[in-house]
Design an enzyme around this catalytic site. Structure first.
Site, PDB file in Angstrom:
ATOM      1  N   ASP A 102       0.836  -1.200   0.000  1.00 34.91           N
ATOM      2  CA  ASP A 102       0.000   0.000   0.000  1.00 34.91           C
ATOM      3  C   ASP A 102       0.873   1.254   0.000  1.00 34.91           C
ATOM      4  O   ASP A 102       2.040   1.211   0.392  1.00 34.91           O
ATOM      5  CB  ASP A 102      -0.880   0.034   1.266  1.00 34.91           C
TER       6      ASP A 102
HETATM    7  N1  URA Z   1      -1.091  -5.978   3.910  1.00 36.03           N
HETATM    8  C1  URA Z   1      -1.613  -4.738   3.938  1.00 36.03           C
HETATM    9  O1  URA Z   1      -2.639  -4.502   4.551  1.00 36.03           O
HETATM   10  N2  URA Z   1      -0.963  -3.765   3.278  1.00 36.03           N
HETATM   11  C2  URA Z   1       0.191  -3.966   2.602  1.00 36.03           C
HETATM   12  O2  URA Z   1       0.762  -3.038   2.033  1.00 36.03           O
HETATM   13  C3  URA Z   1       0.722  -5.256   2.599  1.00 36.03           C
HETATM   14  C4  URA Z   1       0.064  -6.250   3.262  1.00 36.03           C
END
Ligand code: URA
Length: 242
Positions: A102
């Site tokens: 993310d």
């Molecule tokens: N899980 C998440 O919630 N976000 C990420 O970036 C990676 C794994």
């Protein structure tokens, strides 16, 4: 025919200025003879070695990026800075990130142009371990750890697979979570499912790859030979060592 320095760049030996230094330093041979001229034209069948190891023009390259928060995991974006914007000087064509973090997540991201490897690492059937450092809004209780370890309902068809959960000594609001899937926002949704909340997330590992402290945020490096071996990548062409 292709220029020697261009060949080396495309084989992932370094940037244009790196490879010029390698050539000047006498570390490059063409068909067994040291060549110190970066402009030298080499033919398709030439065996080109760096420090005695044959390079391949498969053009496949592998980098480990320490993704900072604030950049998106995409190859391009009309509005946002992408992980590939951080890697403009990395040799190699058609690079892409393997999997997704993310925008606000930091940590290890593999960048390559090897589609087969990406497929192997991302295939749900392969169950590749990914370890995250998770910081939470509220203290993590033993019950939350148990639930996360067993698998939780995050609103998908199936609950998450069993995960490994390790406390972080001295911190009640942190844990190390190792999961084998890669569902959308998975870690955040898992913590929501146990009535907690992620306030900071950093990926520390993916399969055999681990992020070292010395690789600063926003920086990248090529994978080592050992890392490539662990991933089952053999970039030494049939010609082998020369
Ligand atoms: N899980 C998440 O919630 N976000 C990420 O970036 C990676 C794994």
């Amino acid at each position: 025919m292709i220029r020697l320095d261009r060949f080396l760049c495309e084989a992932g030996a370094g940037t244009r200025s790196d490879v010029k230094k390698l050539i000047k330093g006498g570390r490059v041979t063409v068909n067994g003879a040291v060549v110190k001229n970066a402009d030298e034209k080499v033919g398709e069948s030439a065996v080109i070695c760096l420090d005695g190891k044959a390079l391949s023009l498969t053009g496949l390259v592998y980098y480990l990026l320490h993704k900072p928060a604030g950049v998106v995991t995409a190859t391009r974006d009309a509005h946002e800075k992408t992980v590939l914007d951080l890697m403009k000087e990395a040799p190699g064509k058609d690079l892409f990130p393997v999997g997704r973090l993310d925008k606000d997540t930091e940590g290890l991201l593999l960048i390559t142009n090897d589609g087969d490897l990406a497929h192997r690492l991302l295939s749900p059937k392969k169950h590749v371990d990914k370890t995250y450092l998770v910081r939470t809004r509220r203290p993590v209780t033993a019950q939350m750890c148990r639930q996360l370890a067993e698998g939780v309902d995050i609103g998908d068809e199936k609950p998450t697979l069993p995960a490994k959960v390790k406390p972080v000594p001295g911190s009640l609001e942190e844990l190390l979570l190792t999961i084998q899937e890669g569902r959308f926002h998975q870690v955040k949704r898992m913590l929501m499912a146990v009535e907690n909340e992620v306030v900071y997330l950093k990926r520390l590992s993916m399969g055999p790859l681990w992020l070292e402290d010395s690789l600063k945020k926003g920086c990248f490096r090529p994978l080592t030979e050992e890392e490539k071996k662990k991933l089952g990548i053999s970039d030494t062409p049939a010609a082998g060592r020369c």
